[in-house]
Design a protein around this motif. Structure first.
Motif, mmCIF file in Angstrom:
data_model
loop_
_atom_site.group_PDB
_atom_site.id
_atom_site.type_symbol
_atom_site.label_atom_id
_atom_site.label_comp_id
_atom_site.label_asym_id
_atom_site.label_seq_id
_atom_site.Cartn_x
_atom_site.Cartn_y
_atom_site.Cartn_z
ATOM 1 N N LEU A 200 0.829 -1.206 0.000
ATOM 2 C CA LEU A 200 0.000 0.000 0.000
ATOM 3 C C LEU A 200 0.862 1.254 0.000
ATOM 4 C CD1 LEU A 200 -2.956 0.897 0.035
ATOM 5 C CD2 LEU A 200 -2.832 1.012 2.519
ATOM 6 N N LEU A 201 2.057 1.160 0.555
ATOM 7 C CA LEU A 201 2.967 2.300 0.558
ATOM 8 C C LEU A 201 3.614 2.535 -0.804
ATOM 9 C CD1 LEU A 201 4.850 2.040 3.979
ATOM 10 C CD2 LEU A 201 3.561 4.019 3.173
ATOM 11 N N THR A 202 3.804 1.472 -1.578
ATOM 12 C CA THR A 202 4.594 1.605 -2.802
ATOM 13 C C THR A 202 3.805 1.485 -4.101
ATOM 14 O OG1 THR A 202 5.142 -0.767 -2.669
ATOM 15 C CG2 THR A 202 6.693 0.785 -1.680
ATOM 16 N N LEU A 203 2.755 0.674 -4.135
ATOM 17 C CA LEU A 203 2.024 0.458 -5.390
ATOM 18 C C LEU A 203 1.409 1.737 -5.958
ATOM 19 C CD1 LEU A 203 0.297 -3.031 -4.943
ATOM 20 C CD2 LEU A 203 2.061 -2.404 -6.589
ATOM 21 N N PRO A 204 0.690 2.541 -5.166
ATOM 22 C CA PRO A 204 0.136 3.776 -5.734
ATOM 23 C C PRO A 204 1.210 4.708 -6.292
ATOM 24 C CG PRO A 204 -0.928 3.279 -3.645
ATOM 25 C CD PRO A 204 0.228 2.344 -3.772
ATOM 26 N N ALA A 205 2.346 4.797 -5.604
ATOM 27 C CA ALA A 205 3.445 5.627 -6.100
ATOM 28 C C ALA A 205 4.010 5.065 -7.401
ATOM 29 C CB ALA A 205 4.548 5.723 -5.041
ATOM 30 N N ALA A 206 4.140 3.737 -7.471
ATOM 31 C CA ALA A 206 4.657 3.106 -8.692
ATOM 32 C C ALA A 206 3.703 3.321 -9.863
ATOM 33 C CB ALA A 206 4.874 1.615 -8.451
ATOM 34 N N ILE A 207 2.403 3.309 -9.598
ATOM 35 C CA ILE A 207 1.416 3.533 -10.657
ATOM 36 C C ILE A 207 1.456 4.987 -11.121
ATOM 37 C CG2 ILE A 207 -1.059 3.569 -11.179
ATOM 38 C CD1 ILE A 207 -1.337 1.259 -9.118
ATOM 39 N N ALA A 208 1.644 5.913 -10.171
ATOM 40 C CA ALA A 208 1.634 7.341 -10.500
ATOM 41 C C ALA A 208 2.918 7.796 -11.169
ATOM 42 C CB ALA A 208 1.400 8.162 -9.231
ATOM 43 N N GLY A 217 3.779 16.221 -7.952
ATOM 44 C CA GLY A 217 2.774 15.603 -8.806
ATOM 45 C C GLY A 217 2.619 14.119 -8.522
ATOM 46 N N MET A 218 3.730 13.470 -8.234
ATOM 47 C CA MET A 218 3.694 12.048 -7.920
ATOM 48 C C MET A 218 2.937 11.797 -6.616
ATOM 49 S SD MET A 218 6.974 9.499 -7.661
ATOM 50 C CE MET A 218 6.788 7.760 -7.288
ATOM 51 N N MET A 219 3.151 12.649 -5.628
ATOM 52 C CA MET A 219 2.454 12.506 -4.347
ATOM 53 C C MET A 219 0.952 12.692 -4.515
ATOM 54 S SD MET A 219 5.028 14.478 -1.722
ATOM 55 C CE MET A 219 6.577 13.747 -1.213
ATOM 56 N N ILE A 220 0.569 13.710 -5.293
ATOM 57 C CA ILE A 220 -0.856 13.951 -5.528
ATOM 58 C C ILE A 220 -1.471 12.782 -6.294
ATOM 59 C CG2 ILE A 220 -2.522 15.435 -6.708
ATOM 60 C CD1 ILE A 220 -0.599 17.775 -6.188
ATOM 61 N N GLY A 221 -0.783 12.335 -7.345
ATOM 62 C CA GLY A 221 -1.279 11.216 -8.133
ATOM 63 C C GLY A 221 -1.389 9.942 -7.313
ATOM 64 N N ALA A 222 -0.368 9.660 -6.506
ATOM 65 C CA ALA A 222 -0.372 8.453 -5.676
ATOM 66 C C ALA A 222 -1.498 8.495 -4.649
ATOM 67 C CB ALA A 222 0.976 8.294 -4.975
ATOM 68 N N THR A 223 -1.758 9.681 -4.103
ATOM 69 C CA THR A 223 -2.846 9.825 -3.133
ATOM 70 C C THR A 223 -4.194 9.529 -3.782
ATOM 71 O OG1 THR A 223 -1.615 11.475 -1.859
ATOM 72 C CG2 THR A 223 -4.004 11.422 -1.572
#
Length: 278
Positions: A200-208, A217-223
């Motif tokens: 959960l910590l890494t998958l959204p960031a990897a997708i974004a 932008g990566m933080m906003i996208g991952a959120t």
């Protein structure tokens, strides 16, 4: 699906998922960019040792996990600069040692042995109101911290050596990030559990990442991606009566593989166009 909102536990689960998304989107992006996934994994699995110690001492297991993971984070921070060439081995030792220590403590705990399934894999549908308050405070603190220190953290994320040469407080900020990872892991145990929290910590960031040009932008996208994954995962677990934490992570893995496959196809098409005669 709308009738599910009539239940307070379901509304609490949705809120917990949204709050967890803010925490994971911000901290997870930094962890991903800094290639600290193994460090976060070591800290998260060491939390099991704190849970076992909490039961052995008759204390709150999550309180035991909090102090134990903070101690592990401090040890990692102290050892990183002294044993760079052995850091992967050290992380592996914390990873396995924390789990082993937790099992040992639980085996020595007198009386009934607790069901550890919720600690290992989480149950977001059982999040208590007090836990929501804790998640809200942590999410607000993480957001405020990164807003204040964003320029420094951005420099540290992409070029730690240059940040050190520029006399930025690299070691202090590194300790702060490790402590935030430790606290976040403990807070997120209820959501997806120790085993799945690193995903959960890494998958959204990897997708974004492929769609982001800046860390912000990566933080906003991952959120936003994490909010989508947790909300959809909760609904799917409600509809099919399956574990929520596992559903959220499997959905994240599916989306990540689709994005990864799409990126590879896009790069291949671009190469074909560049190599063509047109």
């Amino acid at each position: 699906m709308i009738e599910a909102f009539a239940f307070e536990f379901f509304r609490s689960a949705i809120i917990a998922g949204l709050l967890a998304s803010v925490i994971c989107g911000i901290i997870g992006s930094y962890v991903y960019v800094r290639h600290m996934i193994s460090v976060a994994g070591g800290i998260s699995h060491a939390a099991f040792g704190g849970i076992g110690l909490g039961y052995l001492l008759g204390a709150d297991p999550l309180a035991g996990a909090l102090w134990f993971t903070l101690g592990v984070a401090a040890l990692i921070w102290g050892l990183v600069e002294r044993a760079k060439e052995h850091i992967d081995t050290l992380i592996g030792a914390f990873w396995a040692g924390g789990m082993a220590f937790g099992i040992l403590c639980l085996s020595l705990t007198p009386g009934y042995t607790p069901d550890l399934f919720s600690y290992l894999f989480g149950n977001i549908l059982l999040v208590a109101p007090g836990h929501l308050v804790m998640m809200t405070l942590l999410g607000a603190f993480v957001l405020l911290l990164f807003l204040i220190f964003y320029p420094v953290l951005q420099a540290l994320a992409f070029d730690a050596e240059y940040a050190g040469i520029s006399n930025l407080p690299v070691r202090g900020l590194h300790l702060m990030i490790l402590a935030l990872i430790a606290v976040s892991v403990v807070v997120l145990i209820q959501v997806v559990g120790i085993i799945l929290v690193i995903a959960l910590l890494t998958l959204p960031a990897a997708i974004a990442r492929p769609f982001s040009k800046t860390l912000r932008g990566m933080m906003i996208g991952a959120t936003l991606i994490s909010m989508f994954l947790t909300t959809c995962g909760i609904f799917l677990s409600w509809i099919f009566d399956i574990p929520s934490g596992s559903t959220i992570i499997l959905l994240g893995v599916t989306v990540y593989l689709l994005v990864l496959g799409g990126s590879n196809i896009s790069r291949s098409c671009m190469k074909d166009i560049q190599n063509s005669d047109f």
